[in-house]
Write a protein that holds these residues in place. Structure first.
Motif, short mmCIF file in Angstrom:
data_model
loop_
_atom_site.label_atom_id
_atom_site.label_comp_id
_atom_site.label_asym_id
_atom_site.label_seq_id
_atom_site.Cartn_x
_atom_site.Cartn_y
_atom_site.Cartn_z
N CYS A 65 73.24 30.70 49.96
CA CYS A 65 72.67 31.71 49.06
C CYS A 65 72.34 31.05 47.71
N CYS A 89 74.69 32.99 44.84
CA CYS A 89 76.15 32.84 44.68
C CYS A 89 76.70 31.60 45.38
N CYS A 129 72.09 37.68 51.63
CA CYS A 129 73.45 37.14 51.46
C CYS A 129 74.48 38.16 51.91
N CYS A 140 76.70 38.72 48.22
CA CYS A 140 76.16 39.36 47.02
C CYS A 140 74.89 40.17 47.30
N PHE A 154 72.00 39.26 47.85
CA PHE A 154 70.77 38.66 47.31
C PHE A 154 69.77 38.46 48.45
#
Ligand SMILES: [Zn+2]
Length: 322
Positions: A235, A238, A252, A255, A257
């Motif tokens: 990712c 993070c 992700c 998180c 994302f």
């Protein structure tokens, strides 16, 4: 003019690519992290020195990271400043604390306040570079070009001490900020002594054409096989490994994302380490369920398929540098 710019060295790029893909229990991991840290410090020292040498770029020809071959032996120099009357090799050193040049025994001691440690003597190192470069120039019909050297101490807070002959060290070693002035001064002296004017740009181009790139097989160096590498897309937000592919995007697990391009870094890191990637390896690396998805991703990543080897390579690097 600067005709060759510094890029992050290949071995350092490889450390960055491989360390996150190894299990925390991989036996050689601590050693690798230490080696990577050392190289990283060296590289950041070189960048600090570049900042100061930049002032010479308007009047001289500068090449960073010069890697040449002489008599079958490779040699590497941090910087070449080709001035009006000679080539100046500048070797960057990034030490913290106090360094002591022992001119009698030819050794360098660093004292960081806690431990005294010995290092390769930089003067011997640059003298060897000078010797190899002079031979290289001779072989390339440039024997009339004189070669000088300086050792640039990257960190302004480093205290330089000398045990023995202070004058010799003062002539060739200084904090980076002083090096441009020392080069200008030496070049002026050579002019006064009647040294002929050099075609610095032309000489620079000749060196540039012969330049290679320093590289190591990091997998072989630490006995790493492909089985030691952990798969998954990292990712970019993070840093957690194992993004999930969802409707053509990467998401992700931690998180949330979302990215359409997150796999590109993983793909190119793999190519950096292995030289090529097969369809099957791509499925494994990115965690893809089908061959067709892997093929589409590889095609869209600007890679080239080598029918003969049944694998994909990066166009910018040579085929199958395994
Ligand atoms: Zn994340």
């Amino acid at each position: 003019m600067k005709i060759k710019h510094r890029t992050k060295p290949l071995p350092l790029q490889k450390y960055d690519a491989i360390i996150p893909r190894l299990s925390p229990n991989f036996p050689k991991l601590p050693e690798m992290k230490e080696d990577a840290g050392k190289q990283g410090r060296g590289h950041s020292g070189e960048l600090k020195v570049d900042y100061h040498l930049e002032t010479l770029a308007s009047q001289y020809t500068i090449l960073d990271n010069v890697y040449l071959k002489n008599n079958g032996k490779n040699f590497q120099m941090d910087t070449h400043v080709i001035a009006n009357h000679g080539i100046f090799i500048v070797e960057s050193k990034n030490y913290f604390g106090t360094i002591i040049f022992d001119t009698i025994l030819g050794q360098l001691i660093r004292d960081d306040g806690q431990v005294e440690a010995g290092f390769e003597y930089p003067i011997t190192q640059v003298e060897n570079q000078q010797f190899h470069l002079q031979n290289w120039l001779k072989r390339n019909h440039l024997s009339h070009v004189p070669v000088y050297y300086f050792v640039a101490i990257a960190e302004p807070a480093t205290i330089i001490k000398v045990d023995g002959n202070r004058e010799t060290i003062a002539e060739n070693v200084a904090h980076a900020a002083r090096i441009p002035k020392m080069i200008l001064e030496k070049d002026r002296q050579l002019a006064q002594l009647g040294y002929p004017n050099l075609q610095d740009y032309k000489i620079g181009k000749t060196i540039l054409r012969a330049c290679g790139e320093f590289d190591i097989d990091i997998m072989q160096k630490y006995g790493i096989t492909r089985r030691d590498l952990l798969p998954g897309v990292f990712c970019p937000n993070c840093g957690v490994r194992g993004m999930k592919r969802l409707h053509g995007a990467w998401v992700c697990r931690k998180c949330r994302f979302k990215s359409y391009r997150a796999h590109l870094k993983d793909l190119f890191d793999y190519l950096l380490l292995n030289g090529s990637i097969s369809n099957k390896e791509c499925m494994w690396l990115l965690g893809l369920p089908s061959r067709s998805t892997a093929t589409r991703i590889l095609q869209n990543s600007g890679l080239v398929y080598l029918q003969k080897y049944k694998c994909w390579v990066n166009k910018r690097r040579g085929p199958l540098e395994r």
